[in-house]
Write an enzyme that holds these catalytic residues in place. Sequence first.
Site, short mmCIF file in Angstrom:
data_model
loop_
_atom_site.label_atom_id
_atom_site.label_comp_id
_atom_site.label_asym_id
_atom_site.label_seq_id
_atom_site.Cartn_x
_atom_site.Cartn_y
_atom_site.Cartn_z
N CYS A 146 -4.14 -9.49 4.58
CA CYS A 146 -3.59 -9.22 3.25
C CYS A 146 -2.23 -8.54 3.32
O CYS A 146 -1.63 -8.24 2.28
CB CYS A 146 -4.55 -8.36 2.43
SG CYS A 146 -5.89 -9.31 1.69
N PHE A 147 -1.74 -8.26 4.52
CA PHE A 147 -0.37 -7.77 4.74
C PHE A 147 -0.12 -6.45 4.00
O PHE A 147 0.98 -6.21 3.49
CB PHE A 147 0.66 -8.83 4.33
CG PHE A 147 0.21 -10.23 4.58
CD1 PHE A 147 -0.19 -10.63 5.84
CD2 PHE A 147 0.14 -11.16 3.56
CE1 PHE A 147 -0.64 -11.93 6.08
CE2 PHE A 147 -0.32 -12.46 3.78
CZ PHE A 147 -0.70 -12.83 5.05
N CYS A 148 -1.17 -5.62 3.94
CA CYS A 148 -1.08 -4.30 3.28
C CYS A 148 -0.69 -4.42 1.81
O CYS A 148 -0.06 -3.52 1.26
CB CYS A 148 -0.10 -3.39 4.02
SG CYS A 148 -0.56 -3.05 5.72
N ASN A 149 -1.04 -5.54 1.19
CA ASN A 149 -0.71 -5.77 -0.22
C ASN A 149 -1.99 -6.21 -0.94
O ASN A 149 -2.16 -7.38 -1.26
CB ASN A 149 0.38 -6.83 -0.36
CG ASN A 149 1.01 -6.85 -1.73
OD1 ASN A 149 0.35 -6.61 -2.73
ND2 ASN A 149 2.29 -7.15 -1.78
N ASN B 276 0.81 -1.22 0.00
CA ASN B 276 0.00 0.00 0.00
C ASN B 276 0.85 1.27 0.00
O ASN B 276 0.44 2.30 -0.55
CB ASN B 276 -0.92 0.02 1.22
CG ASN B 276 -2.31 -0.53 0.91
OD1 ASN B 276 -2.81 -0.38 -0.20
ND2 ASN B 276 -2.92 -1.19 1.88
#
EC number: 2.8.1.9
Length: 823
Positions: free
Chosen positions: A426-429, A139
Amino acid sequence: MEDAEKEAFLKEFGRDYGYPNGPKTIDDIRATEFKRLQNGTVYLDHAGATLYSELQMEAVFKDLTTNIYGNPHSQSDSSLATHDFVREARQQVLDYCNASPKDYKCIFTSGATAALKFVGETFPWSHRSSFMYTMENHNSVLGIREYALSQGAAAVAIDINEDIHHAATCMKVSQHPIQRRNEAGVMEEEPIGNAYNLFAFPSECNFSGLRFNLGLVKNIKEDAERILQGSSYSKGHWMVLIDAAKGCATQPPNLSNYPADFVVISFYKLFGYPTGLGALVIRNDAAKLLKKTYFSGGTVAASIADIDFVKRREGIEEHFEDGTTAFLSIASILHGFKILHSLTVSAICRHTASLTVYVKKTLLALRHENGTGVCTLYGSHTSEASCHESGPIIAFNLKRSDGSWFGYREVEKLASLSGLHLRTGCFCNPGACAKFLGLSHLDLLANIEAGHICWDDIDMINGKPTGAVRVSFGYMSTYEDAKKFIDFIRHSFVSLPNTSRNGCLLRARSISFTSKGFERLTTSGYYLKSISIYPIKSCTGFSAESWPLGSAGLKYDREWILQSLAGEILTQKKVPEMIHINTFIDLNQGKLFVDSPRCKVKLHISLNSDSYHGERGEIDLHSQRYEVQGYENGVNVWFSNAIGRPCSLLRCLSSKNNFFLNEGRSKGMCRDVGSRLNFANEAQFLLISEESVSDLNNKLSSNVQNGSRGIHVQVNPMRFRPNLVISGGEPYSEDGWRNLKIGNQYFKSLGGCNRCQMINFAQQAGQVQKSNEPLATLASYRRLKGKILFGIMLTHEIGDKVGLDSNSWLQVGQEVHPNSEQR
C-alpha cells in the site's frame, strides 16, 4: 522486431522522450552516469527513492575533498564557507518552488517526515481547530492527526468528488466521519473565527500518481465555508500544507501562483542523494504562528543556565532548525540541483510521462487467451493523461484468465528473479489503497484481524488483494526499462492460446495435489537414495546411511536454531555465512559436532539436554510456540565468531500449535498442524526426486544454449536441503502422490514445497555466491497460484495417529511405494 517496436514508440513519443533538446540524450545519460545499470538491472521504484547519478557523486566527492567546511555556528573561514553554501542551498530550494524569499523561508529537516512532524507539533491547535486531509495521503501526513486530536481539535478525511485535475473552483467534497478525542472545553475556547485550521493534500498521490489541482490552496484558504457546505468545522483561518515529497521530482508547486503555507520536500526523491535530508518551505506569516517549545544551540540567542531565561533567535531558519544542520548533506544537494537544471524539470516531466503513458496503454491492451483483461490500473481511467494530470507512477494488479487475482508478492518475487526492482503493498498510503482497491472499513479490520500488517507477505485475503504493484519512472529511465517490464508481464502472467505450457502456468499433468482417485501401486521402481539431517536450522547438514525417526521427523533434525541478540531467528537468507557451519551427529558418542572455517576449535555439544544449564524460555516461529533451552556463553561466543555477529544457540524442547482457528485468521506458514515439529518451516520432511533434479538441470543447460540465461548453473539435490532423496520413475511424479511407504514406514504428502531465494545460494571457492538460478528457471514452469513448487512435504504416520514417537529407522536403499496406505 524490437527495433520496429521502438520505432513505433518514438514515432508517438519522440518529441518528449529522451531529452531531444537537452545537453545529453537519455542514452548518453545512461551510458556515462548510470554505468551500474548496464548489468541488465531495471530499476522501477523511483517513487520510493530515485537513483543518484555517478557524475553527481563524483562532483560531491570532489567538492568535499577539495574544500574545508566547518560548523556554521562560528566565524572561522571554514564556517563562513559553510554559511555561504547553506544560504545558496536555501535559495535553490525556494527557486525550485518559485517562492520569493520575501514571502517564504526554507527550513532544513532530517527528512520530509520530520518536516511534517514539525508542522504537527508546532501548529496552534485548539478545541475549535480542524485538521482536514484528503484520503490520498501518506502515513506521515496522517500522523499529524495525532497532534490535532490530542489538543482537542477535530480531524476529518475528505474525498474530492469532481475530477481533481479540473478547475478547483468547481470542487466539491464529501466528508468522512468527524474524529474527536476530547469534547471537553470546546465552548471555553476562543471564538470560532479566531481558530486556526490545517488542510493537507499531496501534490501527487504516491499510490496512484494522480496529481491534485493546486488551485485547492486558494479555494480552501478563501472559500472553505462554501466548499465544506457551511459545516461548523469550516469556520476560522485555514492554512494549507502540500506534501510535495513525491510530486516535486517532476512538477514542483509554483508558490507564486499557489501560496500554500507549508510545502514539504524530500531530496532523495529528487536526485537520489543525500538521504536523511528534507526541507520545509514555510510562508513567513505562517511561521509566526507556530508554537515551538524546545530550544538548542542553534536556535537560541542567549540563555541562562540556572534561571528560567532564554532569548530565541529572530530569523525563521535559525529559530526552527535545532542544533547544527546536516551541512555536508546540504552541500551535496547543490550538485543534485545541477543535474535537474541541466535537463529542466519540464523536460523530465515530459520524458517520464511518455514512458508512463506507453506502459499504461500496453498494460490495458493485454488480453488472456479467452479475451479477458490482464491488468487493472488504479487512479487513472485513461492512458492519455499528460504529465500535468498524472505523475510517473503506475499502480495495478493482475488477473488470471478465470478472473482470480495474482498476488502482488508473486509479481514481486518473479520480478526480482528477472532483475526488475519494483514495489508492492500500500506504499504507506492506506487511504488511497482502500479507496482504489474498494476495501471497506470491515474489510480493513478483518484483514488486520487476520494478521495482515504493513510490509508482510499476506497479499490476498478472502480472494481480494490487500495491496497493489507499483512501478515508477525517474529522469534516467529508458524505453528499454519499460519494454523489459512489459515483456516480463507478458511472459509471466498472460495465458496465450494454442500453448500446452505457458510460462506462467504449470503443466496440468505435472501437478495434482489431491487426495482422490489414486490406485495403490504394487511395484514402484523407486528407492531411497539418501538421507540428510540438518541439526541446526539453515546450517549445513550431513548424510547418513540409516537414521532413526523421532516424534518430530528425523531424530535431531532442525532441533537447534541461532537467534540474534535482538531476538531475530537467523537463516541463510539473512546470514549467508551460516552455510559455512558444518554439523555432524555421532549417535554412539551422543554428541553434536560443529565446525567452521572461522573457528579453530571444533565444538562438541552433548545430546543430553540435562548436561547444559542454560536458561529456558519460549519463542514463536511459523505459528508454533516452542519451549527452548539456551547454552552457556562459550557456546554462544563460538557461533558468534562463526557467523560474524552476536548470536545465541537455542534447542527445541517442545512445541505446540500457536495459531488461531477463527474464521478469517491466518494460520501462518505451517501446514503440518497435526504433528510435533522442531524448527522446520512447514513439515517434518522434505522429499526430492533425483529425476526431477535432472530434468531441472536439463532446462538450466537449455537456457544457456538458447541464450535466455547467461550463466551455466547445475544443481544437485542437496541445494534444496531435502531430508529424503529418492530415485526412479518419471520427473515430478511425486507431485501426484497422496501418501507413500518407505521400508515399513508410512508417510502422508502435504503437497509441494514453495521454494524461495535460499536455493539460489551456493558455495564456490569458500565464498557464498548468489544468483537468480535455479529459482528463475523453476518459476518458468513450476508455478501454481503464486507458488514455485519443487519437492513435496511429508509427515510421518504411525498407526491411526500422526507424529508419535517411534524407534523405527530409515535406511538408504529401501523401496519407496507411492500411494500405499497403511491398513
